[in-house]
Design an enzyme around this catalytic site. Structure first.
Site, PDB file in Angstrom:
ATOM      1  N   CYS A  65      51.018  43.457  46.961  1.00 30.06           N
ATOM      2  CA  CYS A  65      50.355  43.185  46.102  1.00 30.06           C
ATOM      3  C   CYS A  65      51.147  43.627  44.691  1.00 30.06           C
ATOM      4  O   CYS A  65      50.517  43.471  43.494  1.00 30.06           O
ATOM      5  CB  CYS A  65      48.857  42.796  46.108  1.00 30.06           C
ATOM      6  SG  CYS A  65      47.698  44.303  45.915  1.00 30.06           S
ATOM      7  N   CYS A  67      48.827  49.257  44.007  1.00 32.40           N
ATOM      8  CA  CYS A  67      49.334  50.010  44.632  1.00 32.40           C
ATOM      9  C   CYS A  67      50.127  50.552  42.889  1.00 32.40           C
ATOM     10  O   CYS A  67      49.282  51.777  42.775  1.00 32.40           O
ATOM     11  CB  CYS A  67      50.550  50.545  45.619  1.00 32.40           C
ATOM     12  SG  CYS A  67      49.223  49.916  47.142  1.00 32.40           S
ATOM     13  N   CYS A  82      47.866  48.963  52.832  1.00 33.18           N
ATOM     14  CA  CYS A  82      48.770  47.806  53.854  1.00 33.18           C
ATOM     15  C   CYS A  82      49.504  48.839  54.647  1.00 33.18           C
ATOM     16  O   CYS A  82      50.851  48.604  55.536  1.00 33.18           O
ATOM     17  CB  CYS A  82      49.820  47.366  52.853  1.00 33.18           C
ATOM     18  SG  CYS A  82      48.540  45.514  52.157  1.00 33.18           S
ATOM     19  N   CYS A 142      42.938  50.371  49.173  1.00 34.59           N
ATOM     20  CA  CYS A 142      43.516  49.203  48.362  1.00 34.59           C
ATOM     21  C   CYS A 142      43.004  49.591  47.440  1.00 34.59           C
ATOM     22  O   CYS A 142      42.327  48.288  47.352  1.00 34.59           O
ATOM     23  CB  CYS A 142      43.116  47.697  49.718  1.00 34.59           C
ATOM     24  SG  CYS A 142      43.683  46.737  49.313  1.00 34.59           S
ATOM     25  N   HIS A 190      29.489  58.698  51.429  1.00 36.01           N
ATOM     26  CA  HIS A 190      28.154  58.477  51.911  1.00 36.01           C
ATOM     27  C   HIS A 190      28.042  60.056  51.614  1.00 36.01           C
ATOM     28  O   HIS A 190      27.098  60.051  51.260  1.00 36.01           O
ATOM     29  CB  HIS A 190      27.944  57.523  53.180  1.00 36.01           C
ATOM     30  CG  HIS A 190      26.706  57.343  53.898  1.00 36.01           C
ATOM     31  ND1 HIS A 190      25.628  56.987  53.093  1.00 36.01           N
ATOM     32  CD2 HIS A 190      26.070  58.045  54.523  1.00 36.01           C
ATOM     33  CE1 HIS A 190      24.538  57.112  53.139  1.00 36.01           C
ATOM     34  NE2 HIS A 190      24.216  57.610  54.854  1.00 36.01           N
ATOM     35  N   CYS A 209      27.449  60.439  47.332  1.00 39.24           N
ATOM     36  CA  CYS A 209      27.294  59.276  47.007  1.00 39.24           C
ATOM     37  C   CYS A 209      26.508  59.525  46.202  1.00 39.24           C
ATOM     38  O   CYS A 209      25.145  60.404  46.178  1.00 39.24           O
ATOM     39  CB  CYS A 209      27.192  58.241  48.290  1.00 39.24           C
ATOM     40  SG  CYS A 209      26.277  56.729  46.382  1.00 39.24           S
ATOM     41  N   CYS A 244      20.152  52.404  46.782  1.00 34.06           N
ATOM     42  CA  CYS A 244      20.914  52.668  47.731  1.00 34.06           C
ATOM     43  C   CYS A 244      21.576  50.839  48.413  1.00 34.06           C
ATOM     44  O   CYS A 244      21.367  50.001  48.296  1.00 34.06           O
ATOM     45  CB  CYS A 244      21.009  52.956  48.827  1.00 34.06           C
ATOM     46  SG  CYS A 244      21.831  52.980  50.826  1.00 34.06           S
ATOM     47  N   CYS A 269      27.214  48.045  51.971  1.00 35.22           N
ATOM     48  CA  CYS A 269      28.504  49.235  51.849  1.00 35.22           C
ATOM     49  C   CYS A 269      29.114  49.849  52.669  1.00 35.22           C
ATOM     50  O   CYS A 269      28.490  49.979  53.592  1.00 35.22           O
ATOM     51  CB  CYS A 269      27.449  50.343  50.978  1.00 35.22           C
ATOM     52  SG  CYS A 269      28.110  51.362  50.431  1.00 35.22           S
ATOM     53  N   CYS A 285      36.051  59.103  46.572  1.00 38.66           N
ATOM     54  CA  CYS A 285      36.079  58.275  45.271  1.00 38.66           C
ATOM     55  C   CYS A 285      34.490  59.052  44.762  1.00 38.66           C
ATOM     56  O   CYS A 285      34.440  58.402  43.307  1.00 38.66           O
ATOM     57  CB  CYS A 285      35.689  57.141  46.208  1.00 38.66           C
ATOM     58  SG  CYS A 285      37.198  56.453  46.239  1.00 38.66           S
ATOM     59  N   CYS A 288      33.349  51.839  42.939  1.00 38.68           N
ATOM     60  CA  CYS A 288      32.906  50.674  43.632  1.00 38.68           C
ATOM     61  C   CYS A 288      31.136  51.026  43.660  1.00 38.68           C
ATOM     62  O   CYS A 288      30.192  49.587  43.425  1.00 38.68           O
ATOM     63  CB  CYS A 288      33.728  50.095  45.134  1.00 38.68           C
ATOM     64  SG  CYS A 288      35.620  50.182  44.260  1.00 38.68           S
ATOM     65  N   CYS A 344      30.887  49.633  48.541  1.00 32.79           N
ATOM     66  CA  CYS A 344      32.329  49.957  48.882  1.00 32.79           C
ATOM     67  C   CYS A 344      32.487  49.295  50.000  1.00 32.79           C
ATOM     68  O   CYS A 344      31.633  48.773  51.395  1.00 32.79           O
ATOM     69  CB  CYS A 344      32.138  51.502  49.106  1.00 32.79           C
ATOM     70  SG  CYS A 344      33.562  52.332  50.887  1.00 32.79           S
ATOM     71  N   CYS A 362      38.041  50.039  51.617  1.00 30.43           N
ATOM     72  CA  CYS A 362      39.393  50.121  51.513  1.00 30.43           C
ATOM     73  C   CYS A 362      40.580  50.884  52.563  1.00 30.43           C
ATOM     74  O   CYS A 362      41.977  51.137  52.208  1.00 30.43           O
ATOM     75  CB  CYS A 362      39.847  49.682  50.668  1.00 30.43           C
ATOM     76  SG  CYS A 362      39.812  50.961  48.476  1.00 30.43           S
TER      77      CYS A 362
END
Lengths: 519, 291
Positions: free
Chosen positions: B18, B21, B127, B165, B205, B208, B228, B234, B243, B255, B262, B265
């Site tokens: 798509c 990336c 992908c 992703c 997790h 987080c 949470c 999530c 992340c 996210c 989350c 991805c």
């Protein structure tokens, strides 16, 4: 009769092939072929409807926020929420989409289209103190010129100083579009592929610090649009002015409108939007939008012929990769059986014709600058200018929206998943009219269908043999040098094609829907 | 002419992608994407991007020729980057990159042809690493991730998986920098899925910012609530990526931070085994909800 085949067309999103038959230097026939097929609608079938919003963003990583919006409108309408979204949610969505689109237009002009007009190698002779230009000069000096060379050679006309400025803006545009993305991410979690645009509104909440921070990123974007992007488009247009006469195409424009200024009308085709919905042709008479007039034809697409001329809400598709006469994975969407072009040009011309004073002044002053009539809009440069003006129009609107946000007020309205429902979501995305349709049965997706901007623009011939918008824009064009067919790639790229979006598929065993309704 | 600069030729193939990336990678901050492509991103070393259809100036046969030429002339000395899933059904009819003798060359053929003699292959995005969304059930085009495809063809070229992703730009740029600085990663620097442990070594997790809510049993009941996001589906408890500490888009948000949760991805399970995304995926013993 000679043939020019360009595959891949680079500096667009996705896999596109363009084939032109040329006689005495004139393009007699053009064929546009989408060269990838992924089958999103098949994949969506049977899933939780809410997942559609996350999955359809992956149709395209360039236009992902637009898909997030169309999908969310679609789910809102299916869940009976279209007129219930809190203002905070509506405005945050507008901001996310608007900021995304402005950076996307900047990306298109500088990083996708500009290398057709700008000669990077001229920087080799630069004698000055600009750090970016000097680093590019050093790069050229090392002798490995990928990804800027090889390229078509010949028609680079910009004066040295304008050319170098454009190269330095190419680098600055990378930074400014990143800041645009940062502003989007403050509202949506991250980008590409956002997390917080959800049916019912937004999962993110507005806070004073975010509003201020987004505002100042927006100010940087606006300054770039006003002082760099628009002047560069005008400078390129001044030197390449013959491209106002090239690539007129079908001269029928279709727009869904974008950025809801109110959230109370459940019918998106009649909702008050910053950009006007409707259709318009060279006579500049605005016609109301009627979604029931849309069909997709497949005689020249790799799909079973018995699925032609269906409305997206009842569409079916069966791939047929060996079908004779077919040459594309794109279908051919038509409106009232006719070919329409979508995109920023359509967005601006419909809004212009609606009498919108801001857009009228933007368009009229630009036309006056070139001593041109509105007919010049239907051209390669008309499309680039319309895109830049569209970026300015939405960028200028967003400051006010930010100040309308109310920290502490709700952004989201709870809902129950319906057992059975149908929905539609339409929005004018960066590349034009984008529609999503859904049917829900037993709380699962029974059918999901997207009709995407580039499917309109890059479509193959329809059942009656009428070529699509890009095919028509190419036909009749003189190619000065067949070994370096600048005209072809300039015409195609002016549409900002996005092929990943355009190639899609409905379930082979899609259920027939009843007459399509908007909730 | 700086004769001391070592050039690292790169071919970047985009398959069933798509382009998300690449768009994500454009957001790299330090180094910027301009530093990566134009400058010596590591002193004395320059990434020479010869083929990437989204950014390169040339088009058509001209563009394809440069990639094919690199494969022949720089045998064993170029890096292949692949994003997008690889459609293998019906001999790859669903996706092609360029033509040969006026016939389309399928993506699967290109990937195999370009992988054999590459120094290494970097699969960028979920992908290319695991198949991702195009490979989701019922996988209409027979999409595969790169490692699976190369193993099935007996191709031994080392594969590095930069999942996500999309992937965070730092994951990509950091992996490239590590290749230039210290060569191919050793087995103990990668996890079981070929992902660099530097970026994918811990559960979302674990770090987080909403973890304290989880421990105290405070769960958001609807979007926009504090708490949470576990009850809202999530996937942080089963997803490996940094992340929560790295954050996204120059550190402005992520996210889970935005209340969306989350979606898992970076995982091979994405999307089928983490669906439905907004429904609690796994039962974890949690404290009674105090919100």
């Amino acid at each position: 009769m000679g043939k020019i085949v360009i595959v891949p067309i680079t500096r667009i999103e996705g896999h596109l092939k363009i084939e032109c038959l040329v006689e005495n230097g004139i393009i007699k026939e053009a064929r546009s072929s989408g060269m990838l097929f992924r089958g999103f609608e098949i994949i969506l079938r049977g899933r939780d409807p809410r997942d559609a919003q996350i999955i359809t963003q992956r149709i395209c990583g360039v236009c992902n926020v637009c898909h997030a919006m169309a999908s969310t409108f679609n789910l809102d309408s299916a869940f009976g929420l279209a007129d219930k979204i809190p203002d905070n949610g509506r405005i945050m969505r507008n901001l996310a989409a608007g900021l995304h689109v402005v950076q996307d237009h900047i990306l298109h002009f500088y990083h996708l289209a500009a290398l057709d007009y700008v000669d990077v190698t001229k920087v080799a002779k630069y004698e000055g103190s600009d750090a970016d230009l000097n680093s590019i000069k050093a790069f050229i000096g090392r002798g490995e010129l990928g990804p800027f060379v090889p390229r078509y050679e010949g028609d680079y006309r910009l004066p040295d100083d304008v050319d170098r400025a454009a190269v330095s803006h190419y680098v600055k545009a990378l930074e400014i579009r990143r800041k645009g993305h940062e502003a989007v991410a403050m509202l949506t979690g991250r980008i590409p592929h956002t997390a917080s645009i959800v049916p019912g509104g937004m999962a993110e909440v507005p806070t004073v610090d975010k509003i201020a921070s987004i505002l100042w990123r927006l100010n940087e974007l606006r300054s770039f649009v006003d002082n760099v992007y628009l002047p560069d488009v005008l400078a390129v247009a001044g030197v390449y002015s013959d491209y106002f006469q090239i690539g007129a195409g079908c001269q029928n424009l279709l727009a869904y409108g974008a950025y809801d200024l109110e959230g109370k009308n459940p019918d998106y085709t009649r909702r008050q939007r910053l950009f006007q919905q409707g259709t318009i042709s060279a006579d500049l008479k605005l016609q109301p939008l009627d979604l029931s007039k849309i069909t997709e034809e497949v005689r020249h697409s790799w799909y079973e012929s018995n699925t032609s001329k269906l409305h997206p809400s009842t569409g079916k598709t069966v791939p047929a990769d060996e079908k004779s006469g077919a040459y594309s994975w794109l279908k051919a969407p038509r409106y009232g059986g006719r070919v329409y072009e979508v995109g920023p040009l359509a967005q601006m011309v419909t809004t212009y014709a609606s009498g919108n004073p801001k857009v009228k002044s933007l368009v009229d002053s630009t036309l006056a600058h070139f001593k041109a009539t509105p007919a010049a809009l239907f051209s390669v440069l008309g499309r680039h200018a319309a895109r830049a003006l569209a970026a300015k129009y939405v960028a200028d609107a967003m400051g006010e929206w930010l100040l309308q946000l109310k920290p502490g007020e709700p952004t989201f309205v709870p809902y129950e998943l319906p057992e059975e429902a149908q929905g539609v979501g339409i929005i004018d995305a960066a590349r034009g009219a984008l529609g999503h349709w859904i049917e829900i049965k037993e709380k699962k997706i029974a059918n999901y269908q997207c009709v995407v901007p580039t499917t309109w623009n890059a479509s193959p011939r329809d059942d009656s043999g009428t070529p699509g918008a890009i095919e028509q824009a190419l036909t009749g064009t003189r190619v000065k040098d067949e070994a370096n067919p600048f005209e072809i790639v300039r015409i195609v790229r002016a549409f900002d094609p996005c092929i990943a979006c355009a190639v899609h598929l409905i379930t082979p065993k899609g259920n027939e829907l009843g007459r399509f309704r908007i909730y | 002419m700086d004769s001391k600069t070592i050039e690292y030729p790169v071919i970047w193939l985009q398959c069933a992608t798509c382009t998300g990336c690449l768009i994500s990678i454009l957001n790299s901050v330090s180094p910027t994407i301009k530093n990566v492509l134009i400058d010596e991103v590591i002193p004395g070393k320059h990434v020479n991007l010869r083929f990437n259809a989204t950014v390169m100036a040339g088009a058509g046969d001209l563009a394809i020729a440069i990639a094919e030429e690199t494969v022949k002339k720089v045998k064993g000395g170029y890096l292949l980057i692949v994003d997008g899933s690889i459609p293998t059904a019906k001999n790859g009819v669903y996706g092609s990159i360029g033509e040969r003798n006026h016939q389309p060359v399928s993506m699967v053929e290109r990937v195999i042809e370009f992988s054999r003699d590459a120094l290494a292959v970097m699969a960028v995005g979920t992908c290319a690493t695991f198949g991702g969304i195009p490979a989701a059930a019922p996988n209409p085009t027979g999409c595969q991730g790169l490692k699976e495809l190369l193993e099935s063809k007996g191709i031994k070229t080392p594969v590095i998986n930069v999942a996500g992703c999309p992937p965070h730009p730092d994951w990509f740029v950091g992996t490239v920098a590590s290749l230039l600085l210290s060569g191919l990663p050793s087995a103990d620097q990668l996890d079981d899925f070929g992902r660099p442990l530097t970026f994918y070594g811990k559960l979302i997790h674990e770090n987080c910012q909403r973890r304290a809510y989880f421990d105290e049993g405070k769960f958001a009941k609807k979007h926009g609530d504090p708490g949470c996001l576990y009850e809202l589906g999530c996937k942080g408890p089963i997803t490996y990526a940094d992340c929560p500490t790295r954050l996204w888009n120059t550190g402005v948000n992520w996210c889970v931070g935005s209340g969306g949760g989350c979606h898992g991805c970076t995982q091979p399970e994405f999307p089928d085994l983490v669906s439905p995304l907004y429904v609690k995926t796994i039962e974890i013993e949690t404290a009674p909800n105090k919100l």
